[in-house]
Design a protein around this motif. Sequence first.
Motif, PDB file in Angstrom:
ATOM      1  N   SER A   8       0.724  -1.247  -0.146  1.00 43.85           N
ATOM      2  CA  SER A   8      -0.101  -0.050  -0.002  1.00 43.85           C
ATOM      3  C   SER A   8       0.834   1.370   0.011  1.00 43.85           C
ATOM      4  O   SER A   8       0.221   2.323  -0.068  1.00 43.85           O
ATOM      5  CB  SER A   8      -0.934   0.079   1.098  1.00 43.85           C
ATOM      6  N   ARG A   9       2.121   1.043   0.190  1.00 47.85           N
ATOM      7  CA  ARG A   9       2.842   2.216   0.059  1.00 47.85           C
ATOM      8  C   ARG A   9       3.542   2.482  -1.238  1.00 47.85           C
ATOM      9  O   ARG A   9       4.420   1.492  -1.737  1.00 47.85           O
ATOM     10  CB  ARG A   9       4.320   1.927   1.108  1.00 47.85           C
ATOM     11  N   ARG A  10       3.000   3.367  -1.799  1.00 48.57           N
ATOM     12  CA  ARG A  10       3.645   3.546  -3.222  1.00 48.57           C
ATOM     13  C   ARG A  10       3.769   5.313  -3.564  1.00 48.57           C
ATOM     14  O   ARG A  10       2.989   5.992  -2.751  1.00 48.57           O
ATOM     15  CB  ARG A  10       2.205   3.175  -4.123  1.00 48.57           C
ATOM     16  N   PHE A  43       6.097   4.698  -9.771  1.00 50.06           N
ATOM     17  CA  PHE A  43       5.921   4.600 -11.028  1.00 50.06           C
ATOM     18  C   PHE A  43       6.471   5.898 -11.575  1.00 50.06           C
ATOM     19  O   PHE A  43       6.626   7.113 -10.607  1.00 50.06           O
ATOM     20  CB  PHE A  43       4.217   5.163 -11.053  1.00 50.06           C
ATOM     21  N   LEU A  44       7.066   5.833 -12.894  1.00 56.87           N
ATOM     22  CA  LEU A  44       7.616   7.049 -13.367  1.00 56.87           C
ATOM     23  C   LEU A  44       7.055   7.345 -14.802  1.00 56.87           C
ATOM     24  O   LEU A  44       7.448   6.464 -15.492  1.00 56.87           O
ATOM     25  CB  LEU A  44       9.155   6.904 -13.538  1.00 56.87           C
ATOM     26  N   GLN A  75      -5.461   7.917 -10.977  1.00 56.57           N
ATOM     27  CA  GLN A  75      -5.697   6.572 -11.596  1.00 56.57           C
ATOM     28  C   GLN A  75      -5.150   5.423 -10.762  1.00 56.57           C
ATOM     29  O   GLN A  75      -5.743   4.311 -10.647  1.00 56.57           O
ATOM     30  CB  GLN A  75      -4.997   6.342 -13.150  1.00 56.57           C
ATOM     31  N   HIS A  76      -3.886   5.730 -10.147  1.00 54.94           N
ATOM     32  CA  HIS A  76      -3.298   4.704  -9.603  1.00 54.94           C
ATOM     33  C   HIS A  76      -3.564   4.783  -7.938  1.00 54.94           C
ATOM     34  O   HIS A  76      -2.827   4.148  -7.171  1.00 54.94           O
ATOM     35  CB  HIS A  76      -1.594   4.757  -9.556  1.00 54.94           C
ATOM     36  N   GLU A  77      -4.320   5.767  -7.456  1.00 56.49           N
ATOM     37  CA  GLU A  77      -4.547   6.053  -6.297  1.00 56.49           C
ATOM     38  C   GLU A  77      -3.501   6.359  -5.297  1.00 56.49           C
ATOM     39  O   GLU A  77      -3.227   5.693  -4.227  1.00 56.49           O
ATOM     40  CB  GLU A  77      -5.548   4.885  -5.789  1.00 56.49           C
ATOM     41  N   ILE A  78      -2.500   7.469  -5.985  1.00 55.89           N
ATOM     42  CA  ILE A  78      -1.168   7.370  -5.033  1.00 55.89           C
ATOM     43  C   ILE A  78      -1.349   8.763  -4.415  1.00 55.89           C
ATOM     44  O   ILE A  78      -1.740  10.019  -5.241  1.00 55.89           O
ATOM     45  CB  ILE A  78      -0.067   7.342  -6.124  1.00 55.89           C
ATOM     46  N   SER A  79      -1.290   9.240  -3.143  1.00 50.44           N
ATOM     47  CA  SER A  79      -1.292  10.290  -2.495  1.00 50.44           C
ATOM     48  C   SER A  79       0.387  10.877  -2.433  1.00 50.44           C
ATOM     49  O   SER A  79       0.248  12.046  -1.606  1.00 50.44           O
ATOM     50  CB  SER A  79      -2.036  10.319  -1.175  1.00 50.44           C
ATOM     51  N   ALA A  97      -2.141  16.360  -1.976  1.00 49.61           N
ATOM     52  CA  ALA A  97      -1.022  15.118  -1.796  1.00 49.61           C
ATOM     53  C   ALA A  97       0.042  15.115  -0.849  1.00 49.61           C
ATOM     54  O   ALA A  97       0.370  16.759  -0.443  1.00 49.61           O
ATOM     55  CB  ALA A  97      -0.470  14.962  -3.201  1.00 49.61           C
ATOM     56  N   SER A  98       0.819  14.584  -0.482  1.00 47.78           N
ATOM     57  CA  SER A  98       2.007  14.652   0.075  1.00 47.78           C
ATOM     58  C   SER A  98       3.084  14.858  -0.667  1.00 47.78           C
ATOM     59  O   SER A  98       3.237  13.738  -1.789  1.00 47.78           O
ATOM     60  CB  SER A  98       2.238  13.457   1.344  1.00 47.78           C
ATOM     61  N   HIS A  99       3.966  15.834  -0.567  1.00 40.19           N
ATOM     62  CA  HIS A  99       5.067  16.076  -1.588  1.00 40.19           C
ATOM     63  C   HIS A  99       6.610  15.886  -0.946  1.00 40.19           C
ATOM     64  O   HIS A  99       6.762  16.600   0.023  1.00 40.19           O
ATOM     65  CB  HIS A  99       4.928  17.408  -2.164  1.00 40.19           C
ATOM     66  N   TRP A 100       7.282  15.028  -1.734  1.00 34.95           N
ATOM     67  CA  TRP A 100       8.851  15.058  -1.415  1.00 34.95           C
ATOM     68  C   TRP A 100       9.413  15.800  -2.600  1.00 34.95           C
ATOM     69  O   TRP A 100       9.329  15.047  -3.846  1.00 34.95           O
ATOM     70  CB  TRP A 100       9.207  13.563  -1.432  1.00 34.95           C
TER      71      TRP A 100
END
Length: 216
Positions: A8-10, A43-44, A75-79, A97-100
Amino acid sequence: MSAAAQSSRRVLLVPPLFDEMNRMRKMLVDVMRALEGLEVGSFLPDLPGTNESLIALEQATLSDWQAAIQACAQQHEISHIASFRGGALTVAAMDKASHWIFSPVKGATILRTMMRTRVAADRESGRNTSLADLTAQAETGPLELAGNILGSQLFTQLNAAEFPDLENQRIVRLESDNKPSDVKIPGSALWLRAEPDDDPAMSKTIANDIAAWIKQ
């Protein structure tokens, strides 16, 4: 299926722009492999107008890039989004979203570096070109910079683009960079290299920091 693929960590990785992407491609691949070992899926995506895109870069805009990255994350449900250099300019609208963000840079800085390269190349060919000349050309039609054909809208949008100040962000810079950041890491400014290169130790450090950040 790997543990990272089922995790679930993506994280969605947003690449640098233009020739900086070419110089840092190996580093990004190494980061993704290291994340795999830490059981973090990644994902890239390709930005519209780059690599395998169905449209030409000349037709792409910064607004297109921002919409594409947002759609990919949804689409990929990534936050969690990890942006590199000018890639940070594509996430400005994703305030939930959370941003690095690694070594963010203004759009005008990217363009100025590319234009200076063009001016130097023109000079070697016996042509006198100035930054003002190139800017004027970009206002009326496509402009070639470092092998990239930029449309007027992309040039204008990038020239005005500041990297965003987002609510949930972690700014990461190299130890040699004196600009404000949340964390400093040792490593090499690969985007300044004349040829594509890598820094395995830095890639591992980046992956470890991203993985720890996602766990927070």
